[in-house]
Write an enzyme that holds these catalytic residues in place. Structure first.
Site, mmCIF file in Angstrom:
data_model
loop_
_atom_site.group_PDB
_atom_site.id
_atom_site.type_symbol
_atom_site.label_atom_id
_atom_site.label_comp_id
_atom_site.label_asym_id
_atom_site.label_seq_id
_atom_site.Cartn_x
_atom_site.Cartn_y
_atom_site.Cartn_z
ATOM 1 N N CYS A 165 6.362 -0.366 7.264
ATOM 2 C CA CYS A 165 5.959 0.836 6.530
ATOM 3 C C CYS A 165 7.114 1.260 5.635
ATOM 4 O O CYS A 165 8.264 1.287 6.079
ATOM 5 C CB CYS A 165 5.612 1.957 7.507
ATOM 6 S SG CYS A 165 5.069 3.476 6.702
ATOM 7 N N LEU A 166 6.796 1.616 4.402
ATOM 8 C CA LEU A 166 7.825 2.066 3.459
ATOM 9 C C LEU A 166 8.504 3.339 3.958
ATOM 10 O O LEU A 166 9.626 3.639 3.559
ATOM 11 C CB LEU A 166 7.215 2.293 2.076
ATOM 12 C CG LEU A 166 6.673 1.029 1.377
ATOM 13 C CD1 LEU A 166 5.952 1.400 0.086
ATOM 14 C CD2 LEU A 166 7.789 0.030 1.111
ATOM 15 N N HIS A 223 -3.980 1.230 8.056
ATOM 16 C CA HIS A 223 -2.620 1.787 8.060
ATOM 17 C C HIS A 223 -2.533 2.995 7.112
ATOM 18 O O HIS A 223 -1.978 4.041 7.472
ATOM 19 C CB HIS A 223 -1.646 0.671 7.658
ATOM 20 C CG HIS A 223 -0.216 1.068 7.506
ATOM 21 N ND1 HIS A 223 0.778 0.621 8.351
ATOM 22 C CD2 HIS A 223 0.407 1.852 6.582
ATOM 23 C CE1 HIS A 223 1.934 1.131 7.963
ATOM 24 N NE2 HIS A 223 1.750 1.882 6.881
ATOM 25 N N GLU A 224 -3.116 2.850 5.908
ATOM 26 C CA GLU A 224 -3.054 3.945 4.920
ATOM 27 C C GLU A 224 -3.908 5.136 5.347
ATOM 28 O O GLU A 224 -3.529 6.294 5.143
ATOM 29 C CB GLU A 224 -3.508 3.457 3.534
ATOM 30 C CG GLU A 224 -2.748 2.272 2.959
ATOM 31 C CD GLU A 224 -1.241 2.377 3.025
ATOM 32 O OE1 GLU A 224 -0.714 3.497 3.120
ATOM 33 O OE2 GLU A 224 -0.582 1.321 3.006
ATOM 34 N N GLN A 276 2.920 9.900 1.897
ATOM 35 C CA GLN A 276 4.278 9.340 1.878
ATOM 36 C C GLN A 276 5.114 9.847 0.709
ATOM 37 O O GLN A 276 6.335 9.735 0.737
ATOM 38 C CB GLN A 276 4.213 7.808 1.828
ATOM 39 C CG GLN A 276 3.634 7.191 3.092
ATOM 40 C CD GLN A 276 3.501 5.693 2.952
ATOM 41 O OE1 GLN A 276 2.501 5.207 2.437
ATOM 42 N NE2 GLN A 276 4.498 4.964 3.383
ATOM 43 N N GLY A 331 0.837 -1.194 0.000
ATOM 44 C CA GLY A 331 0.000 0.000 0.000
ATOM 45 C C GLY A 331 0.869 1.240 0.000
ATOM 46 O O GLY A 331 2.066 1.165 0.300
ATOM 47 N N HIS A 334 -2.047 7.270 7.662
ATOM 48 C CA HIS A 334 -1.110 8.166 6.970
ATOM 49 C C HIS A 334 -1.815 9.456 6.538
ATOM 50 O O HIS A 334 -1.255 10.547 6.668
ATOM 51 C CB HIS A 334 -0.531 7.491 5.724
ATOM 52 C CG HIS A 334 0.660 6.605 5.966
ATOM 53 N ND1 HIS A 334 1.814 7.050 6.572
ATOM 54 C CD2 HIS A 334 0.882 5.305 5.652
ATOM 55 C CE1 HIS A 334 2.701 6.049 6.620
ATOM 56 N NE2 HIS A 334 2.154 4.977 6.066
HETATM 57 O O1 GNR Z 1 4.171 -2.665 2.458
HETATM 58 C C1 GNR Z 1 3.578 -2.554 3.528
HETATM 59 N N1 GNR Z 1 3.338 -3.652 4.282
HETATM 60 C C2 GNR Z 1 2.529 -3.661 5.403
HETATM 61 C C3 GNR Z 1 2.558 -4.785 6.213
HETATM 62 C C4 GNR Z 1 1.762 -4.863 7.335
HETATM 63 C C5 GNR Z 1 0.919 -3.824 7.641
HETATM 64 C C6 GNR Z 1 0.878 -2.689 6.846
HETATM 65 C C7 GNR Z 1 1.669 -2.613 5.734
HETATM 66 S S1 GNR Z 1 1.596 -1.217 4.718
HETATM 67 C C8 GNR Z 1 3.200 -1.208 4.004
HETATM 68 C C9 GNR Z 1 3.302 -0.145 2.923
HETATM 69 C C10 GNR Z 1 3.139 1.219 3.543
HETATM 70 O O2 GNR Z 1 3.986 1.753 4.220
HETATM 71 N N2 GNR Z 1 2.009 1.813 3.365
HETATM 72 O O3 GNR Z 1 1.776 3.008 3.930
HETATM 73 NI NI NI Z 2 3.012 3.085 5.708
#
Ligand code: GNR
Ligand code: NI
Length: 170
Positions: free
Chosen positions: A92-93, A134-135, A51, A46, A138
């Site tokens: 998270c990236l 999670h997104e 980001q 995601g 953000h």
């Molecule tokens: O790539 C991603 N893997 C992930 C694994 C477990 C819970 C959430 C994520 S999201 C993350 C990509 C990202 O940072 N999205 O904002």
């Molecule tokens: Ni993230």
């Protein structure tokens, strides 16, 4: 299409609150395509616009094994979240190399516009439900490490700042 630079924690721009998209037009579709290219390039499941320093309510997701099922969410709103919650490891990236447990609802319903500007409802569970939450965090300027203890968060902050300074010198 372009691969965009991803902001790294503790960059203060990760805490900006995204504004709603006013019209789903070619400009927004170009942002979506760049975000998808950036997410696939980084092997993420995601990516939120925040980001990549775009502070609009835009999210791209692909939780498929084959990485061939892009999901686009514009102006997403969670309309229902299960009372049932579960702790799962997240990454998270924007927080590279860090993985830790976060408690999330196991299922959510989301209302969002698609790339044509049409309203859609998505019923998600499992990894997709986790990723959506999670997104959406953000977009509110929240990074998953904010759910961790201040001690853990400070250690992560120090580690990443050190890495970033190292990378600048290299
Ligand atoms: O790539 C991603 N893997 C992930 C694994 C477990 C819970 C959430 C994520 S999201 C993350 C990509 C990202 O940072 N999205 O904002
Ligand atoms: Ni993230």
């Amino acid at each position: 299409m372009a691969i965009l630079p991803i902001l790294c924690y503790p960059d203060p721009r990760l805490h900006k609150v995204a504004q709603p998209v006013k019209a789903v037009d070619d400009r927004v579709r170009a942002v979506l395509d760049d975000m998808l290219a950036t997410m696939y390039d980084a092997n993420g499941i995601g990516l939120a616009a925040t980001q990549v320093d775009v502070h609009e309510r835009i999210v791209v997701i692909d939780v498929s094994e084959e990485r061939d099922t892009p999901l686009v969410l514009i102006n997403p709103e969670i309309t229902w979240a299960s009372d049932e919650k579960q702790v799962g490891d997240e990454g998270c990236l924007s927080v590279p190399g860090i993985y830790d447990g976060v408690e999330r609802s196991t299922a959510v319903h989301v209302r969002a516009l698609d790339r044509e500007g049409q309203p859609r409802t998505i019923e998600a569970e499992g990894l997709l439900a986790v990723c959506i939450q999670h997104e959406m965090d953000h977009l509110m300027g929240k990074v998953f490490v904010e759910y961790l203890s201040p001690l853990k968060r400070n250690r992560i902050k120090t580690k990443l700042l050190k890495q970033q300074k190292q990378a600048e010198r290299a």
